[in-house]
Design a protein around this motif. Structure first.
Motif, PDB file in Angstrom:
ATOM      1  N   LEU A  48       9.140   3.138   5.519  1.00  0.00           N
ATOM      2  CA  LEU A  48       8.411   2.011   5.155  1.00  0.00           C
ATOM      3  C   LEU A  48       7.609   1.295   6.543  1.00  0.00           C
ATOM      4  O   LEU A  48       8.205   1.293   7.625  1.00  0.00           O
ATOM      5  CB  LEU A  48       9.533   0.914   4.867  1.00  0.00           C
ATOM      6  CG  LEU A  48      10.439   1.141   3.746  1.00  0.00           C
ATOM      7  CD1 LEU A  48      11.664   0.433   3.825  1.00  0.00           C
ATOM      8  CD2 LEU A  48       9.792   1.381   2.387  1.00  0.00           C
ATOM      9  N   LEU A  49       6.476   0.922   6.486  1.00  0.00           N
ATOM     10  CA  LEU A  49       5.737   0.486   7.674  1.00  0.00           C
ATOM     11  C   LEU A  49       4.973  -0.815   7.241  1.00  0.00           C
ATOM     12  O   LEU A  49       4.153  -1.038   6.274  1.00  0.00           O
ATOM     13  CB  LEU A  49       4.625   1.449   7.969  1.00  0.00           C
ATOM     14  CG  LEU A  49       3.574   1.466   8.913  1.00  0.00           C
ATOM     15  CD1 LEU A  49       4.778   1.480  10.472  1.00  0.00           C
ATOM     16  CD2 LEU A  49       2.741   2.442   9.173  1.00  0.00           C
ATOM     17  N   LYS A  87      -2.880  -4.301   4.942  1.00  0.00           N
ATOM     18  CA  LYS A  87      -2.551  -2.932   4.117  1.00  0.00           C
ATOM     19  C   LYS A  87      -3.650  -2.109   3.872  1.00  0.00           C
ATOM     20  O   LYS A  87      -3.670  -1.105   3.979  1.00  0.00           O
ATOM     21  CB  LYS A  87      -1.909  -3.441   2.867  1.00  0.00           C
ATOM     22  CG  LYS A  87      -0.669  -4.339   2.889  1.00  0.00           C
ATOM     23  CD  LYS A  87       0.305  -4.316   1.674  1.00  0.00           C
ATOM     24  CE  LYS A  87      -0.828  -5.147   0.418  1.00  0.00           C
ATOM     25  NZ  LYS A  87      -1.187  -6.670   0.727  1.00  0.00           N
ATOM     26  N   SER A  88      -4.762  -3.030   3.276  1.00  0.00           N
ATOM     27  CA  SER A  88      -5.885  -1.948   2.686  1.00  0.00           C
ATOM     28  C   SER A  88      -6.670  -1.398   3.817  1.00  0.00           C
ATOM     29  O   SER A  88      -6.992  -0.179   3.938  1.00  0.00           O
ATOM     30  CB  SER A  88      -6.924  -2.848   2.090  1.00  0.00           C
ATOM     31  OG  SER A  88      -6.350  -3.390   0.688  1.00  0.00           O
ATOM     32  N   ARG A 137       5.396  13.225   0.546  1.00  0.00           N
ATOM     33  CA  ARG A 137       6.484  12.232   0.929  1.00  0.00           C
ATOM     34  C   ARG A 137       5.458  11.108   0.997  1.00  0.00           C
ATOM     35  O   ARG A 137       4.398  11.162   1.520  1.00  0.00           O
ATOM     36  CB  ARG A 137       7.111  12.604   1.959  1.00  0.00           C
ATOM     37  CG  ARG A 137       7.873  13.962   1.825  1.00  0.00           C
ATOM     38  CD  ARG A 137       8.763  14.382   3.141  1.00  0.00           C
ATOM     39  NE  ARG A 137      10.101  13.522   3.068  1.00  0.00           N
ATOM     40  CZ  ARG A 137      10.924  13.684   4.276  1.00  0.00           C
ATOM     41  NH1 ARG A 137      10.670  14.334   4.934  1.00  0.00           N
ATOM     42  NH2 ARG A 137      11.897  12.759   4.210  1.00  0.00           N
ATOM     43  N   VAL A 138       6.159   9.830   0.477  1.00  0.00           N
ATOM     44  CA  VAL A 138       5.578   8.771   0.337  1.00  0.00           C
ATOM     45  C   VAL A 138       5.602   7.603   1.635  1.00  0.00           C
ATOM     46  O   VAL A 138       6.865   7.637   2.008  1.00  0.00           O
ATOM     47  CB  VAL A 138       5.823   8.117  -0.796  1.00  0.00           C
ATOM     48  CG1 VAL A 138       5.319   6.708  -1.231  1.00  0.00           C
ATOM     49  CG2 VAL A 138       5.289   8.772  -2.066  1.00  0.00           C
ATOM     50  N   LEU A 139       4.941   7.179   2.221  1.00  0.00           N
ATOM     51  CA  LEU A 139       4.754   6.273   3.378  1.00  0.00           C
ATOM     52  C   LEU A 139       4.137   4.820   2.403  1.00  0.00           C
ATOM     53  O   LEU A 139       3.164   4.720   2.295  1.00  0.00           O
ATOM     54  CB  LEU A 139       3.850   6.449   4.250  1.00  0.00           C
ATOM     55  CG  LEU A 139       3.412   5.364   5.245  1.00  0.00           C
ATOM     56  CD1 LEU A 139       4.627   5.070   5.965  1.00  0.00           C
ATOM     57  CD2 LEU A 139       2.440   6.146   6.123  1.00  0.00           C
ATOM     58  N   LEU A 140       5.335   3.838   2.354  1.00  0.00           N
ATOM     59  CA  LEU A 140       5.004   2.381   1.801  1.00  0.00           C
ATOM     60  C   LEU A 140       4.395   1.740   2.775  1.00  0.00           C
ATOM     61  O   LEU A 140       4.928   1.747   4.003  1.00  0.00           O
ATOM     62  CB  LEU A 140       6.250   1.784   1.110  1.00  0.00           C
ATOM     63  CG  LEU A 140       6.819   2.455  -0.205  1.00  0.00           C
ATOM     64  CD1 LEU A 140       7.903   1.500  -0.911  1.00  0.00           C
ATOM     65  CD2 LEU A 140       5.464   2.734  -1.065  1.00  0.00           C
ATOM     66  N   ILE A 141       3.676   0.761   2.604  1.00  0.00           N
ATOM     67  CA  ILE A 141       2.868  -0.093   3.684  1.00  0.00           C
ATOM     68  C   ILE A 141       2.974  -1.627   2.962  1.00  0.00           C
ATOM     69  O   ILE A 141       2.095  -2.222   2.475  1.00  0.00           O
ATOM     70  CB  ILE A 141       1.239   0.091   3.979  1.00  0.00           C
ATOM     71  CG1 ILE A 141       1.497   1.641   4.241  1.00  0.00           C
ATOM     72  CG2 ILE A 141       0.806  -0.537   4.981  1.00  0.00           C
ATOM     73  CD1 ILE A 141      -0.130   2.161   4.199  1.00  0.00           C
ATOM     74  N   GLY A 150       0.893  -1.366  -0.098  1.00  0.00           N
ATOM     75  CA  GLY A 150      -0.018  -0.126  -0.022  1.00  0.00           C
ATOM     76  C   GLY A 150       0.924   1.425  -0.026  1.00  0.00           C
ATOM     77  O   GLY A 150       2.112   1.079   0.401  1.00  0.00           O
ATOM     78  N   ALA A 151       0.114   2.396  -0.209  1.00  0.00           N
ATOM     79  CA  ALA A 151       1.110   3.637  -0.188  1.00  0.00           C
ATOM     80  C   ALA A 151       0.358   4.774  -0.012  1.00  0.00           C
ATOM     81  O   ALA A 151      -0.824   4.695  -0.788  1.00  0.00           O
ATOM     82  CB  ALA A 151       2.050   3.726  -1.396  1.00  0.00           C
TER      83      ALA A 151
END
Lengths: 107, 281
Positions: free
Chosen positions: B203-204, B120-121, B108-112, B101-102
């Motif tokens: 990144l999470l 994720k969703s 700024r971008v946080l990726l999941i 997910g993102a």
């Protein structure tokens, strides 16, 4: 109770003890990235990735295709005598995980 | 037959359809990725047509071969998502496609990143309800040649177990739902949408566990790198399976593991993880 490298000699460790003279052979073709004292290993054929902490990274490096399991344990016991009691079981468990994930074999 | 083109990661898939109902359905699924480039050369051609049986089931045909049939619903949407993503990525090199997910804030971008069922969703939906810009709940492409995040901006695909939690986040607008879950247009959660393509800042890695207490753990770059490799979707197309590129991502972005069973305390926890410039409302 008899012990094997600090590990109580159960039937499972007895079987492992029989193998401790075997050489640890890493599967060739992996990619490796060192980050601080840890490493990431990725094997493209197996599509398996492996995280190894500082201890795991050291064991991985010692698996040079020439040393036996016993030699690796003895070497680590000499390097870290204060931890000698637990090095054996930890190395066996770690190498067991390498074998289970097919990134290494004992020959 | 009419055409609908979906573009992502430098590839295009052509979807031919024969009814207005299917056209609306495709707009719901792929409206943010629709291409109108008349010169595009599609990697694959899919046909979605209304069958001749009494119940009007839809047929999905890929490059002339039957693939699936089903009613217009969440399950059929999942199949169409899956097959379109497959064809878009089948030959895609030049970068890594990641199962993640993102969301973005302050450009700024946080990726999941995570496997199916990791949460994720739901986490992505919750972050959007807290003002983050939605990018994707499923897939990003990180081009090797430039530091950029290209997001597969589909609507959120919510499984039945998370339905009620996500319904509570809706700000308005229609959702598409049945017994198999929900398809939620991201604007129904956060109407503000400004696509962001910056490289990943954080990144999470989520793990949803029913009833679990909130737990967050900083991951070393090596642990993050190994976890990212498990989310690599198109490795087979790349000489090193994307290893070098993903290790660079793991080195450059702080990474955390998040275990959650609800949203209590999550806002404060997430705010504490983010760099100051990412945490401005």
């Amino acid at each position: 109770m008899p012990v094997f490298f600090g590990h109580p000699l159960t039937y499972r460790t007895y079987l492992l003890a029989k193998m401790y003279q075997k050489i640890v052979q890493l599967k060739p073709g992996f990619f490796l990235e060192r980050m601080d004292e840890e490493i990431v290993v990725y094997h493209p054929t197996l599509t398996t990735s492996l995280y190894l902490n500082e201890t795991g990274a050291l064991v991985w490096q010692l698996c040079d295709g020439e040393r036996t399991l016993a030699e690796i344990i003895e070497l680590l016991c000499r390097m870290y005598p204060e931890s000698a009691q637990r090095i054996g079981p930890e190395v066996i468990a770690l190498l067991g995980s390498f074998v289970a994930r097919q990134v290494a074999e004992l020959r | 037959m009419q055409d609908f083109f979906v573009a992502f990661a430098g590839q295009t898939v052509q979807i031919r359809f024969d009814s207005r109902r299917v056209g609306s359905f495709l707009t719901l699924l792929f409206g943010d990725m629709q291409s109108f480039d008349p010169a595009c050369s599609p990697a694959s051609v899919l046909d979605v047509t209304v069958g001749k049986d009494d119940i009007g089931r839809l047929m999905l045909v890929e490059n002339g071969e039957f693939c699936a049939a089903g009613a217009l619903g969440v399950s059929f949407a999942a199949v169409v998502f899956d097959r379109v993503m497959f064809h878009l990525l089948r030959d895609t090199g030049g970068g890594v496609a990641l199962h993640t997910g993102a969301v973005a804030r302050d450009r700024r971008v946080l990726l999941i990143p995570g496997q199916s069922g990791a949460g994720k969703s739901t986490l992505t939906a919750w972050l959007c309800s807290r003002g983050f810009t939605y990018l994707t709940d499923e897939l990003v492409f990180l081009p090797a040649a430039e530091p950029r995040t290209h997001s597969f901006t589909r609507p959120l695909h919510i499984k039945p177990g998370a339905r009620e939690a996500v319904k509570a986040m809706l700000a308005g607008g229609d959702v598409f739902e049945d017994d198999h879950g929900m398809i939620v247009p991201h604007r129904a959660i956060n109407p503000s949408f400004h696509p962001v393509e910056s490289p990943p800042s954080v990144l999470l890695f989520p793990t949803y566990r029913m009833g679990a207490s909130l737990m967050v753990e900083r991951l070393s770059p090596a642990r993050a790198g190994a976890l990212l490799m498990a989310c690599d979707v198109n490795g087979r197309n790349l000489a090193d399976h994307g290893f070098g590129q993903l290790m660079a991502v793991a080195r450059s972005a702080p990474a955390y593991r998040l275990v959650y069973g609800g949203f209590d305390g999550l806002e404060v926890t997430i705010a504490a993880l983010l760099p100051a410039s990412l945490d401005r409302p």
